[in-house]
Design an enzyme around this catalytic site. Structure first.
Site, PDB file in Angstrom:
ATOM      1  N   LYS A  98       0.832  -1.208   0.000  1.00 46.16           N
ATOM      2  CA  LYS A  98       0.000   0.000   0.000  1.00 46.16           C
ATOM      3  C   LYS A  98       0.871   1.264   0.000  1.00 46.16           C
ATOM      4  O   LYS A  98       0.483   2.286  -0.574  1.00 46.16           O
ATOM      5  CB  LYS A  98      -0.932  -0.010   1.204  1.00 46.16           C
ATOM      6  CG  LYS A  98      -2.007  -1.081   1.104  1.00 46.16           C
ATOM      7  CD  LYS A  98      -2.801  -1.185   2.396  1.00 46.16           C
ATOM      8  CE  LYS A  98      -3.824  -2.311   2.286  1.00 46.16           C
ATOM      9  NZ  LYS A  98      -4.563  -2.487   3.553  1.00 46.16           N
ATOM     10  N   HIS A 134       1.071  -6.045  17.986  1.00 41.78           N
ATOM     11  CA  HIS A 134      -0.029  -7.000  18.135  1.00 41.78           C
ATOM     12  C   HIS A 134      -0.700  -6.754  19.490  1.00 41.78           C
ATOM     13  O   HIS A 134      -0.018  -6.475  20.469  1.00 41.78           O
ATOM     14  CB  HIS A 134       0.438  -8.458  18.144  1.00 41.78           C
ATOM     15  CG  HIS A 134       1.736  -8.738  17.478  1.00 41.78           C
ATOM     16  ND1 HIS A 134       2.948  -8.536  18.080  1.00 41.78           N
ATOM     17  CD2 HIS A 134       2.014  -9.197  16.246  1.00 41.78           C
ATOM     18  CE1 HIS A 134       3.901  -8.878  17.254  1.00 41.78           C
ATOM     19  NE2 HIS A 134       3.370  -9.269  16.135  1.00 41.78           N
TER      20      HIS A 134
END
Length: 116
Positions: free
Chosen positions: A54, A102
């Site tokens: 991206k 995370h």
């Protein structure tokens, strides 16, 4: 040039339960698989490659595949990113920065590229 992605750790766990090492081989090479110590790490790597694609404006697809992006670790264990020579040249990438985190069942990655 910045990219961000989020990945479900549970989704990666289910892929691994169903397909084993072949699940990881879909988006990682052997050296990258050797770095995976948990499903959260694998999900972070997935998110990192998606974020990297991206950041160059293409997403994963015809112009940039999972194989065009490599995740390694530096001496301190922090993740680092390397694009294939073809991608670096085509998109004029001088340097890339990667951050992965995370928490609560998700992995998030951000990639920032500096152009030449």
């Amino acid at each position: 040039m910045i990219g961000i992605d989020i990945a479900s750790i549970q989704r990666i766990e289910k892929m691994y339960e169903k397909f084993g090492q072949k699940a990881y081989a879909r988006f990682l090479d052997e050296e990258e698989i050797a770095l995976v110590k948990s499903s959260s790490t694998a999900a972070g790597f997935w998110a990192a490659k998606e974020a990297a694609s991206k950041a160059i404006g293409t997403g994963i697809g015809r112009e940039c595949s999972f194989r065009d992006i490599k995740i390694k670790k530096n001496k301190l264990g922090a993740p680092k990113l390397k694009y294939s020579k073809q991608i670096r040249k085509k998109f004029k990438i001088k340097k890339s920065h990667l951050s992965i985190t995370h928490d609560e069942g998700i992995a998030v990655a951000v990639v920032y590229n500096i152009k030449k």
